[in-house]
Write an enzyme that holds these catalytic residues in place. Structure first.
Site, short mmCIF file in Angstrom:
data_model
loop_
_atom_site.label_atom_id
_atom_site.label_comp_id
_atom_site.label_asym_id
_atom_site.label_seq_id
_atom_site.Cartn_x
_atom_site.Cartn_y
_atom_site.Cartn_z
N GLU A 79 0.82 -1.21 0.00
CA GLU A 79 0.00 0.00 0.00
C GLU A 79 0.86 1.26 0.00
O GLU A 79 0.57 2.22 -0.73
CB GLU A 79 -0.93 0.00 1.23
CG GLU A 79 -2.05 -1.02 1.18
CD GLU A 79 -3.13 -0.66 0.18
OE1 GLU A 79 -3.44 0.53 0.03
OE2 GLU A 79 -3.66 -1.58 -0.48
N ASP A 97 -7.51 6.79 -9.22
CA ASP A 97 -8.02 5.47 -9.60
C ASP A 97 -9.53 5.50 -9.78
O ASP A 97 -10.17 4.47 -9.83
CB ASP A 97 -7.62 4.42 -8.57
CG ASP A 97 -8.20 4.71 -7.18
OD1 ASP A 97 -8.79 5.80 -6.99
OD2 ASP A 97 -8.05 3.86 -6.29
#
Length: 301
Positions: A79, A97
């Site tokens: 992450e 995104d």
């Protein structure tokens, strides 16, 4: 002039007496008694959680602070490319995104065209509750924080600039109510389902629970074929935990770098972390500092 037989000075005599006393005390009580525990010795994985959160996780997942600390390291590597996960309570960024802003430890999103059922609103509602709201809501939390935005359907629409909005989120890094809300939301949205799915199959290990949680927060807990639910349905029915997890990881590897879940080949390396720990037989994630360092030693692209 050097005189080998000269009498020692008074100051030197006092020094020698002090040194002898110190040596005697150290031998009787130990250095720790004199100086107190070192920072390294005092450091414990439990210190990364509030006592309330630690007890909550123990009660609801059966895992302790050391195990959850290791799970979070394994999650945070793909992450954030960082094992120091506790720095990210106040993380906030638009990673473009099409899921809105990404926030906090588990990447809660505010929602967008690729995420019409985001978890960000739940996080803000939980924060409003933790701050004492009688009728908690995401809108209430935004107002409380001075953020210009509101719920629009299921999506949290933020009208402030990224700099302004994320600046306010970053200030929540050490806010106890925010941390409480973070873990409550993390549990309600991802951890609870993951633990349930593991236990239904007779599995209770930290690696299995952690791998399921990592999948759920990365690809969704339930719904489509790429979610944790969808992958579990295609992973067979073996009652042998290692066999099942090898099948599960193989299925996840096929989709983990698609649909903007991860930038290739980060997704494959993400899954490989868990799979390698299965191969190592380190399913309980206890006393695995060297193994964690080994499986997370890959380069983010």
């Amino acid at each position: 002039m050097h005189m080998s037989n000269a009498r020692p000075s008074k100051s030197r005599t006092k020094f020698l007496l002090a040194f002898l006393c110190f040596t005697l005390m150290a031998s009787l009580f130990g250095a720790t008694a004199l100086f107190g525990p070192s920072k390294a010795a005092a450091a414990s994985p439990d210190d990364n959680f509030s006592p309330e959160t630690l007890q909550f996780l123990r009660n609801n997942t059966g895992l302790d602070g050391e195990q959850w600390n290791n799970i979070m390291k394994l999650i945070n590597k793909p992450e954030q490319d960082d094992l120091n996960w506790i720095k990210y309570y106040g993380y906030c960024e638009d990673i473009e995104d099409e899921r809105g802003y990404t926030i906090g430890l588990f990447g809660a999103t505010t929602g967008g065209s690729r995420d019409t059922h985001p978890d960000g609103p739940d996080l803000f509602k939980a924060y409003d509750a933790a701050k004492g709201a009688s009728n908690p809501s995401a809108d209430g939390a935004l107002k409380r924080l001075g953020i210009n935005g509101k719920m629009k359907g299921s999506i949290l629409e933020i009208k402030d600039s990224e700099k302004v909005f994320c600046g306010k989120i970053k200030k929540l890094q050490n806010d106890a109510a925010w941390r409480k809300a973070m873990w409550e939301t993390f549990y309600n949205v991802y951890i609870r389902y993951s633990v349930e799915q593991a236990r239904q199959r007779g599995f209770t290990s930290a690696v299995t629970i952690g791998s399921f949680v990592d999948t759920a927060l990365n690809q969704g807990a339930t719904g489509g074929s790429d979610t944790l639910q969808g992958l579990l349905a295609r992973s067979g029915s073996s009652s042998n935990e290692k066999t099942f997890m090898k099948n599960f990881h193989a299925k996840r590897t096929l989709v983990v770098d698609t649909n903007k879940y991860n930038k290739p080949p980060n997704g494959k390396n993400r899954v490989k972390q868990w799979d390698t720990l299965v191969d190592m037989g380190k399913m309980n994630l206890k006393n695995v500092d060297s193994e964690i360092a080994q499986v997370t030693d890959w380069e983010m692209k």
